[in-house]
Design a protein around this motif. Sequence first.
Motif, mmCIF file in Angstrom:
data_model
loop_
_atom_site.group_PDB
_atom_site.id
_atom_site.type_symbol
_atom_site.label_atom_id
_atom_site.label_comp_id
_atom_site.label_asym_id
_atom_site.label_seq_id
_atom_site.Cartn_x
_atom_site.Cartn_y
_atom_site.Cartn_z
ATOM 1 N N ILE B 156 1.880 18.874 5.814
ATOM 2 C CA ILE B 156 1.956 19.161 7.249
ATOM 3 C C ILE B 156 0.549 19.279 7.805
ATOM 4 N N LEU B 157 -0.278 19.990 7.052
ATOM 5 C CA LEU B 157 -1.634 20.233 7.516
ATOM 6 C C LEU B 157 -2.396 18.921 7.684
ATOM 7 N N TYR B 158 -2.339 18.062 6.641
ATOM 8 C CA TYR B 158 -3.185 16.876 6.700
ATOM 9 C C TYR B 158 -2.538 15.717 7.435
ATOM 10 N N ILE B 159 -1.278 15.449 7.144
ATOM 11 C CA ILE B 159 -0.670 14.254 7.739
ATOM 12 C C ILE B 159 -0.205 14.517 9.166
ATOM 13 N N SER B 160 0.403 15.674 9.381
ATOM 14 C CA SER B 160 0.961 15.903 10.712
ATOM 15 C C SER B 160 -0.080 16.453 11.681
ATOM 16 N N VAL B 161 -0.871 17.429 11.215
ATOM 17 C CA VAL B 161 -1.781 18.074 12.165
ATOM 18 C C VAL B 161 -3.100 17.327 12.264
ATOM 19 N N LYS B 162 -3.746 17.101 11.127
ATOM 20 C CA LYS B 162 -5.077 16.488 11.205
ATOM 21 C C LYS B 162 -5.001 15.021 11.605
ATOM 22 N N LEU B 163 -4.081 14.279 10.986
ATOM 23 C CA LEU B 163 -4.001 12.847 11.300
ATOM 24 C C LEU B 163 -3.009 12.588 12.426
ATOM 25 N N ASN B 164 -2.185 13.587 12.687
ATOM 26 C CA ASN B 164 -1.204 13.493 13.767
ATOM 27 C C ASN B 164 -0.294 12.275 13.629
ATOM 28 N N LEU B 165 0.152 12.004 12.424
ATOM 29 C CA LEU B 165 0.999 10.821 12.203
ATOM 30 C C LEU B 165 2.482 11.149 12.340
ATOM 31 N N LEU B 166 2.881 12.293 11.851
ATOM 32 C CA LEU B 166 4.309 12.608 11.803
ATOM 33 C C LEU B 166 4.540 13.985 12.422
ATOM 34 N N PRO B 167 5.773 14.224 12.872
ATOM 35 C CA PRO B 167 6.068 15.533 13.446
ATOM 36 C C PRO B 167 5.965 16.627 12.377
ATOM 37 N N THR B 168 5.576 17.831 12.793
ATOM 38 C CA THR B 168 5.441 18.919 11.831
ATOM 39 C C THR B 168 6.781 19.514 11.472
ATOM 40 N N SER B 169 7.707 19.498 12.412
ATOM 41 C CA SER B 169 8.959 20.192 12.125
ATOM 42 C C SER B 169 10.068 19.671 13.019
ATOM 43 N N GLY B 170 11.256 20.213 12.796
ATOM 44 C CA GLY B 170 12.399 19.837 13.612
ATOM 45 C C GLY B 170 13.079 18.597 13.075
ATOM 46 N N MET B 171 14.041 18.112 13.840
ATOM 47 C CA MET B 171 14.837 16.985 13.389
ATOM 48 C C MET B 171 15.113 16.131 14.607
ATOM 49 N N ASN B 172 14.086 15.399 15.024
ATOM 50 C CA ASN B 172 14.206 14.674 16.281
ATOM 51 C C ASN B 172 14.439 13.186 16.107
ATOM 52 N N SER B 173 13.643 12.551 15.259
ATOM 53 C CA SER B 173 13.813 11.107 15.087
ATOM 54 C C SER B 173 13.742 10.807 13.597
ATOM 55 N N PHE B 174 13.790 9.523 13.276
ATOM 56 C CA PHE B 174 13.732 9.179 11.853
ATOM 57 C C PHE B 174 12.405 9.618 11.249
ATOM 58 N N LYS B 175 11.396 9.747 12.110
ATOM 59 C CA LYS B 175 10.091 10.187 11.616
ATOM 60 C C LYS B 175 10.150 11.590 11.027
ATOM 61 N N SER B 176 11.059 12.407 11.584
ATOM 62 C CA SER B 176 11.155 13.783 11.078
ATOM 63 C C SER B 176 11.624 13.797 9.636
ATOM 64 N N TYR B 177 12.309 12.735 9.236
ATOM 65 C CA TYR B 177 12.850 12.722 7.872
ATOM 66 C C TYR B 177 11.766 12.469 6.841
ATOM 67 N N ILE B 178 10.721 11.719 7.256
ATOM 68 C CA ILE B 178 9.801 11.180 6.245
ATOM 69 C C ILE B 178 9.231 12.269 5.336
ATOM 70 N N LEU B 179 8.616 13.294 5.949
ATOM 71 C CA LEU B 179 7.968 14.300 5.102
ATOM 72 C C LEU B 179 8.953 15.075 4.224
ATOM 73 N N PRO B 180 10.004 15.672 4.799
ATOM 74 C CA PRO B 180 10.918 16.436 3.927
ATOM 75 C C PRO B 180 11.505 15.579 2.811
ATOM 76 N N VAL B 181 11.897 14.351 3.161
ATOM 77 C CA VAL B 181 12.471 13.483 2.131
ATOM 78 C C VAL B 181 11.427 13.182 1.061
ATOM 79 N N ALA B 182 10.202 12.927 1.485
ATOM 80 C CA ALA B 182 9.147 12.630 0.512
ATOM 81 C C ALA B 182 8.968 13.807 -0.442
ATOM 82 N N ILE B 183 8.939 15.009 0.117
ATOM 83 C CA ILE B 183 8.710 16.189 -0.725
ATOM 84 C C ILE B 183 9.861 16.372 -1.717
#
Lengths: 249, 310, 297, 274
Positions: B156-183
């Motif tokens: 979250i810190l590096y990809i979502s906040v620093k690079l601002n690529l993906l949403p940090t939280s919530g369940m809004n679009s398919f993008k929201s799935y990427i990080l939790p699914v990856a983890i």
Amino acid sequence: MLLTVDGVEKSYKKGGMFSTKSQLVLKSISFECKDGECLGIIGESGSGKSTLGRLILGIEKPDQGKVLFDGKSVEDRNIRAGSISAVFQDYKSSINPFFTVEDAIMEPLTNSFKDDKENQFRVDTLLNQVGLTPAFKNKYPHELSGGEVQRVCIARAISIEPSCIVLDEAISSLDVSVQMQILTLLKKLKGIYNMSYIFITHDLQAAAYLCDRVIIFKEGQIEETVSIEQLKDVQSDYAKKLLQSLITF
Amino acid sequence: MASYILRRILIMIPLLIIISFVTFVLINLSPLDPAEVVLQSQGVPQITDQLIAETKEEFGMDKPFLVQYFHWFISCLQLDFGHSYVTGKPVWSLIGPAFLNTLKLTVVSSVAIIALSILLGVICAVREGKMIDKSIRGVSFFLTAMPSYWLASLMILYISVKLNLLPTSGMNSFKSYILPVAIITISYAGIYFRNVRTSMINNLNEDYVLYGRACGLSEKKITIHILRNSLQVAISIFGMAVPIILGSTVVIENVFAWPGLGSLSIQAILSRDFPIIQAYVLVLATAFVIFNTLSDIVNAVMNPKLRSNL
Amino acid sequence: MKFLKSISQDKIAAISFIVIVLTMIIGTFAPLFSPHDPNGVNMGLRYAPPSLEFLLGNDHLGRCILSRIIFGIRPSILWVLGALVISVLIGAVLGFLAGYFRGKVDAIIMRICDIMLSFPGYVMTLAIIGILGIGLGNILIAFIIVKWAWFARVIRTSVMQYSELEYVKFAKSVGISNLTIIRKHLIPVTFADIAVISSSSIGSMILQISGFSFLGLGIQAPNAEWGMMLNEARGVMFTSPELMLAPGLAIILVVSAFNFLADSLQIILNPKLSRTIKPKKNSPFSKIKNQEKEVAG
Amino acid sequence: MNLLEVNNLKVWDVNTGKEIIVNSSFHLKQNSCLAIVGESGSGKSVTCRAIMKLNKSYLRQSGEILFKGKNIHDLSEKEMRKKRGKNLCMILQNGMSAFDPSCVIGIHLRETLAEHFNWSKKEMSGRMKSAMESVMLKNPLEIMNKYPHQLSGGMLQRIMIALAIVLEPDIIIADEPTTALDAISQYEVIEQFKKLRERLGCSMIFISHDLAVVKNIADEVLVMKDGEIVERGKTAEVFSEPQHDYTKYLVSTRQVLSNHFNRIMEGEAVVVNS
């Protein structure tokens, strides 16, 4: 009468937890084994002969019928202790890997005779009797060959001077030439101790070599009981076919 | 076959009844008086004996234990799990949508896990003992030793906040799935790919591979046979994996503020909202039993040896 | 002794073993090893970088991170080990009863296990925490309640396999008593299995419990626990992410050490495996990691 | 002419450096059956797999293996694959594990035939059917739709023989084909092997530890011990007048058992357990 098997039946559950099927492995088996007799039980794999062996040794209980030793049930371990013994097929697992040869032979000895010093001496004698030297005492089972392990197992079995030994496929996993050595040894020991053997095997020729009488077993039932001298005159079809199919040397 | 499936489904019924009973007993084992809990969680300032008695009557807690259980069981069948102690809302209106959200996350993750495990498992088995096998296994070892919430926070810190690529939280679009699914995939694929690998290696040593080769079959055909047999093992493992993942996304949901069962249950535990905890256990245990049964059935259908034993 | 000797031959296992033993010693004698009071607040040193006096720096309350990590070993590792030992013991006793004597005892124990295992472990743990209330003690109790059934199941399988071996059959047939057979033949061989099972579960247990602490269900402030430290660090993650580093790495180090050790134990304690390399089929552990590692907390 | 000639074959384990086959040379004549006997671990199976180039990857081999005058060590893996099955056909010990447990038998048979011949599906089934009938398997079409675990060991063994009949190989390599069978099926399978030789006129390498079976089927015999060939010659000669001590020992132990049994069957008075 030493051993009496009377109307024994045994079945096992087949399939998994949710299966209701069960398979009858032994169907009303009755026979007797006299003092000092060598009785062969011949059958193919899956014929139920090994189950019968376990029932005779009291490791399992029959569903029906009785196995009596001198008139008393073998299910009581005090009846078994000191009077019945066994040698099994799989030499790889027949001695506890943490035990030395001495420990293994001492196990039944200390259970029957309490005098430790005398037992030590007995181990040496026994090893000599089965054709090994006392130098084997401190070896572990994985350091021995199959034939040597079976010799140790035989020493262990006769150590308590039982009146009956069950040999459950005791030579089957050995090489043919080693089988012969073990058979000869068994014959010799029988002369010394005058025990009775119950020799469970699929090998008719080996049974013929050792036994006085054989029971031919098929699909959990006794097909025929015949003394060795009359082996050539067997009556049942199955026994005849079995004899015919033997490939002799 | 049909009778096996039927038997397997029928056996679920007593199991589910036992599960519901255990769930009910569990809540009643609480060292606290439930009526007191209700009042506490509603924020009543002074709890008097009279208030407790009234609450007991209101919630039917004064009836005999088995009667209470029976009432509760019947209403559960109608998806009525009572009302939240805290908010007073019907429990199902909270649990239902949350369960759906968790299920979505689980299904997507499971597909990713299965795909990755099979891919890595096959690569490692074919190259057993070689560099690539060793390095994949080595990396997976460290990844499985990593706390997933820690990895999630870093991402979250590096990809979502620093690079601002993906949403940090919530369940809004398919993008929201990427990080939790990856983890989730990272923390589970490491285990399951080892299973695929082991079962493939075991199969490679089977006689049928030798005989196939001795008959001149091409390596491609032999690999298909091996895969077919190893996947049988893999499928039954995956069958167990789905319900396990379903029940254990709690931490990840919490980190990513995923509006699922995990977040809901932690809230409920912190505020001791017993009806929600109760429903949570019941719903997941039921899902667990259903998935297990399904995987057993699939396994039995796939494996001819099992099939003929039924 | 033989065990130590074979472990020293496997480099990774030896290193893992040393890491684990050192961690346990440091944790047990935490006051001796920690340079500062783990709960000593010093607002002047908030977010201070590592220095000679505070080797790992200071946290958002100016507390010594190193001391907190050292004191955190107790709840994060030692108590978890305690919970594991208790549930393994319960599982072992029941597993032996069921696997050796079979029959009705077996049926009853296994049915209870079945019921326990039909609840997803993680959910059950959460539910028990919900009922008993939050706190590390309750998490550990929940773990013991949830895990024993699974240990009992696996140990039973192991005992059953060994009971079928010829030397156990021989001992039974010459009338040696059941207690002697269990003591002399079964405990030594199953011990290896139990060691492997326990060592492979401990890693995931540490992760799970730290996960609960991370969610705020575990130990309460100001006491130090690794998951708890990460929880605190999360609050200030965007401004000083370096606070996540030390506890996170500590967990990874210890968990990988346990995992590596478990893997090596499986080979060391199984003489058959180490000779043929080919893994034993149908081993009771094949399912272990799937069922056991329910979550990477 | 020698169909197969093996010169100075060596096989060793890369990991341990241990030599499994020390230095073995032998040849197989057209239309003859060569038996390799020896106890477990003597290197019989490894020798056969070396001929097929199918040993495990950690076993390396050197020396010459000439098949119809051509060294198979010079063949590429693809060329070798064409030879397997079509020219060199193998029959394994345990039928239960020799077929893919999750496929019906027919799939293996069809895949093998498709690899070597351009036959239509119908032609394949037809040929398999008659081959299976000739090894006394009833209802061949039904059998082809069964899974391995639904058939007995003896039947599976005969299916492998039937496949060999259709493939018409130059050499059949049978690795302990009767060891896992019970007495009656063993007899039946041996009968089928004898018929197979008559019918195809092919050469055969027959591995066994059972001297009785070998005496029954083989023309020539190699005796192996610890990876070395200790004796070789015509079967009848080797068994009646063994030269090497080890062979003498093997033969004599076997004879004791047989003589005893034969005396019983001939009805002579036997002194049983004096």
